[in-house]
Design a protein around this motif. Structure first.
Motif, PDB file in Angstrom:
ATOM      1  N   UNK A  10       0.818  -1.212   0.000  1.00 32.32           N
ATOM      2  CA  UNK A  10       0.000   0.000   0.000  1.00 32.32           C
ATOM      3  C   UNK A  10       0.854   1.265   0.000  1.00 32.32           C
ATOM      4  N   UNK A  11       1.853   1.320   0.880  1.00 36.47           N
ATOM      5  CA  UNK A  11       2.653   2.534   1.003  1.00 36.47           C
ATOM      6  C   UNK A  11       3.423   2.814  -0.283  1.00 36.47           C
ATOM      7  N   UNK A  12       4.024   1.777  -0.867  1.00 34.28           N
ATOM      8  CA  UNK A  12       4.779   2.009  -2.103  1.00 34.28           C
ATOM      9  C   UNK A  12       3.843   2.356  -3.254  1.00 34.28           C
ATOM     10  N   UNK A  13       2.623   1.839  -3.238  1.00 35.04           N
ATOM     11  CA  UNK A  13       1.654   2.200  -4.278  1.00 35.04           C
ATOM     12  C   UNK A  13       1.379   3.690  -4.254  1.00 35.04           C
ATOM     13  N   UNK A  14       1.120   4.225  -3.070  1.00 27.60           N
ATOM     14  CA  UNK A  14       0.826   5.656  -2.987  1.00 27.60           C
ATOM     15  C   UNK A  14       2.017   6.488  -3.452  1.00 27.60           C
ATOM     16  N   UNK A  15       3.187   6.162  -2.948  1.00 24.46           N
ATOM     17  CA  UNK A  15       4.378   6.930  -3.304  1.00 24.46           C
ATOM     18  C   UNK A  15       4.653   6.864  -4.811  1.00 24.46           C
ATOM     19  N   UNK A  26       5.020  -4.199   3.449  1.00 20.38           N
ATOM     20  CA  UNK A  26       6.413  -4.613   3.542  1.00 20.38           C
ATOM     21  C   UNK A  26       7.043  -4.044   4.808  1.00 20.38           C
ATOM     22  N   UNK A  27       8.137  -4.633   5.270  1.00 20.15           N
ATOM     23  CA  UNK A  27       8.848  -4.044   6.404  1.00 20.15           C
ATOM     24  C   UNK A  27       9.422  -2.692   6.018  1.00 20.15           C
ATOM     25  N   UNK A  28       9.730  -1.860   7.008  1.00 14.55           N
ATOM     26  CA  UNK A  28      10.286  -0.536   6.692  1.00 14.55           C
ATOM     27  C   UNK A  28      11.569  -0.652   5.875  1.00 14.55           C
ATOM     28  N   UNK A  29      11.743   0.285   4.958  1.00 19.11           N
ATOM     29  CA  UNK A  29      12.931   0.302   4.116  1.00 19.11           C
ATOM     30  C   UNK A  29      13.267   1.719   3.733  1.00 19.11           C
ATOM     31  N   UNK A  30      14.197   1.895   2.820  1.00 17.00           N
ATOM     32  CA  UNK A  30      14.544   3.242   2.348  1.00 17.00           C
ATOM     33  C   UNK A  30      13.342   3.899   1.689  1.00 17.00           C
ATOM     34  N   UNK A  31      13.385   5.221   1.508  1.00 18.06           N
ATOM     35  CA  UNK A  31      12.284   5.913   0.829  1.00 18.06           C
ATOM     36  C   UNK A  31      12.012   5.304  -0.546  1.00 18.06           C
ATOM     37  N   UNK A  32      10.738   5.277  -0.923  1.00 22.87           N
ATOM     38  CA  UNK A  32      10.357   4.710  -2.212  1.00 22.87           C
ATOM     39  C   UNK A  32      10.498   5.782  -3.282  1.00 22.87           C
ATOM     40  N   UNK A  33      11.425   5.545  -4.213  1.00 24.32           N
ATOM     41  CA  UNK A  33      11.649   6.490  -5.301  1.00 24.32           C
ATOM     42  C   UNK A  33      11.578   5.746  -6.622  1.00 24.32           C
ATOM     43  N   UNK A  89      16.353  -1.732  -0.936  1.00 22.85           N
ATOM     44  CA  UNK A  89      17.023  -2.838  -0.250  1.00 22.85           C
ATOM     45  C   UNK A  89      16.297  -3.067   1.070  1.00 22.85           C
ATOM     46  N   UNK A  90      15.571  -4.189   1.161  1.00 27.04           N
ATOM     47  CA  UNK A  90      14.798  -4.513   2.366  1.00 27.04           C
ATOM     48  C   UNK A  90      15.604  -5.330   3.362  1.00 27.04           C
ATOM     49  N   UNK A  91      16.662  -5.964   2.877  1.00 28.09           N
ATOM     50  CA  UNK A  91      17.487  -6.805   3.745  1.00 28.09           C
ATOM     51  C   UNK A  91      18.868  -6.933   3.091  1.00 28.09           C
ATOM     52  N   UNK A  92      19.905  -6.800   3.906  1.00 34.05           N
ATOM     53  CA  UNK A  92      21.271  -6.892   3.391  1.00 34.05           C
ATOM     54  C   UNK A  92      21.857  -8.266   3.676  1.00 34.05           C
ATOM     55  N   UNK A  93      22.580  -8.810   2.701  1.00 35.26           N
ATOM     56  CA  UNK A  93      23.267 -10.082   2.875  1.00 35.26           C
ATOM     57  C   UNK A  93      24.505 -10.124   2.011  1.00 35.26           C
ATOM     58  N   UNK A  94      25.282 -11.184   2.128  1.00 36.00           N
ATOM     59  CA  UNK A  94      26.556 -11.262   1.408  1.00 36.00           C
ATOM     60  C   UNK A  94      26.665 -12.462   0.477  1.00 36.00           C
ATOM     61  N   UNK A  95      25.739 -13.418   0.572  1.00 35.19           N
ATOM     62  CA  UNK A  95      25.902 -14.671  -0.172  1.00 35.19           C
ATOM     63  C   UNK A  95      25.107 -14.734  -1.467  1.00 35.19           C
ATOM     64  N   UNK A 147      17.704  -8.870  -0.009  1.00 35.44           N
ATOM     65  CA  UNK A 147      16.386  -8.875  -0.639  1.00 35.44           C
ATOM     66  C   UNK A 147      16.118  -7.491  -1.220  1.00 35.44           C
ATOM     67  N   UNK A 148      15.837  -7.454  -2.523  1.00 34.83           N
ATOM     68  CA  UNK A 148      15.524  -6.209  -3.211  1.00 34.83           C
ATOM     69  C   UNK A 148      14.055  -6.168  -3.607  1.00 34.83           C
ATOM     70  N   UNK A 149      13.409  -5.058  -3.323  1.00 33.80           N
ATOM     71  CA  UNK A 149      12.070  -4.773  -3.847  1.00 33.80           C
ATOM     72  C   UNK A 149      12.281  -3.908  -5.093  1.00 33.80           C
ATOM     73  N   UNK A 150      12.209  -4.540  -6.264  1.00 35.29           N
ATOM     74  CA  UNK A 150      12.450  -3.814  -7.517  1.00 35.29           C
ATOM     75  C   UNK A 150      11.093  -3.427  -8.103  1.00 35.29           C
ATOM     76  N   UNK A 151      10.624  -2.263  -7.727  1.00 34.79           N
ATOM     77  CA  UNK A 151       9.297  -1.811  -8.133  1.00 34.79           C
ATOM     78  C   UNK A 151       9.299  -1.156  -9.505  1.00 34.79           C
TER      79      UNK A 151
END
Length: 337
Positions: free
Chosen positions: A161-166, A190-197, A203-209, A239-243
């Motif tokens: 919902x939040x990313x839809x509005x933005x 979705x869990x909180x993340x960087x501003x939706x642009x 980037x919703x979660x950082x990992x190395x593998x 984990x990337x949210x690629x909108x």
């Protein structure tokens, strides 16, 4: 309908309050509908063109009521009319099902809108298999491939919902045509993340593998769940949210995917030509990387059912994502010659 006056509002009203934690899930089409009801009276540039979707039944557009037009079930006409209005300085917002925007109306989208780089906003509901109960005629599993192939077209797929509005707010201010893929069914935030642009992956979660890059509500939630499964095995996943499918955020992809790394893409779309194809086309031209695609198989869906059931039946879910990531990480790379 009168032309927009010189005093027409050029800045959009403040954002609506974001849902509180624990709020009832909403669909992206409902969020868009309520936002448009807020924006249409305030901005004389906006015109809402409907194809008898029923989405706006009972909606009061107030001072903007004269700029709501229902052209009926005539999608080709819908796009042609929108192009004409855009030529007069309007910002047409057209409403139809994704399956029809990408098929029945595509000639007008290509020739009337994209060719002329007109600021038409195509708001496509019932995306993917969210109209699963209606069968293959109403599934939209080719739309990302079709729309991203058109020059000048921006392609956006909000995941909550939040990313839809933005993203809808930002899409309204883009200079050229925009395709916004909206879901029919309610999905959790979705869990909180960087501003939706627009144009920038979250980037919703950082990992190395391994990197799990997902597009759309169910795929992003499935990627987050898969990251938890992988974490239990000691595998650390980004984990990337690629909108924004077009233009694709190449900079962020390159920043989170190391040379020789592994990306698993997740989407509610056929494997051919969609989001996963866009990522593979882009990354393999720039760096040596392994791309695994989790998507709908190359077949029409043979059964009716709700969206979640059809996706899980096709393997678009957390278990498959985690399994593909494990298999890719375990597979030895071919030595360079």
């Amino acid at each position: 309908m009168t032309a927009p006056s010189s005093s027409a509002t050029t800045s959009l009203p403040p954002a609506l309050p974001r849902p509180e934690s624990g709020a009832k899930p909403r669909s992206s089409r409902e969020v868009y509908r309520d936002l448009l009801a807020e924006l249409l009276p305030a901005d004389e540039r906006l015109v809402c063109l409907d194809s008898d979707t029923g989405l706006f039944d009972g909606v009061d557009f107030g001072a903007g009521s004269g700029r709501y037009l229902n052209v009926g079930i005539a999608e080709h006409t819908l796009m042609g009319a929108a192009a004409g209005l855009a030529r007069t300085g309007r910002i047409p917002v057209v409403n139809t099902m994704a399956a029809f925007a990408a098929s029945r109306a595509i000639e007008a989208v290509k020739i009337d809108i994209a060719l002329n780089n007109l600021p038409v906003r195509i708001m496509a509901t019932h995306s993917g298999v969210s109209a699963g109960h209606l069968g293959p005629t109403h599934h939209a599993l080719e739309d990302l491939a079709v729309l991203r192939a058109l020059p000048n077209m921006t392609v956006v797929v909000p995941a909550d919902a939040a990313s839809t509005e933005d993203l809808v707010r930002q899409a309204l201010e883009q200079p050229g045509p925009v395709y916004v893929r909206l879901g029919r069914n309610a999905t959790p935030d979705l869990p909180p993340g960087p501003p939706v642009r627009l144009g920038e992956a979250q980037v919703l979660r950082w990992g190395t593998d391994v990197t799990l890059a997902a597009c759309g509500p169910y795929p992003v939630h499935a990627a987050l769940a898969a990251a938890d499964l992988l974490d239990a095995d000691g595998v650390d996943a980004t984990v990337l949210h690629v909108h924004t499918v077009k233009p694709l955020d190449v900079e962020t992809l390159l920043a989170v995917v190391p040379r020789g790394g592994t990306v698993v893409t997740v989407e509610e779309h056929w494997r051919a030509g969609g989001f996963g194809s866009a990522v593979a086309e882009t990354l393999t031209e720039l760096i040596p990387v392994r791309v695994q695609r989790v998507a709908m198989p190359d077949a029409f869906v043979p059964v009716a059912g709700d969206q979640k059931y059809l996706l899980e039946r096709a393997g678009v879910g957390a278990l498959t994502i985690a399994a593909r990531a494990r298999a890719a990480l375990a597979r030895p790379r071919r030595a360079a010659r």
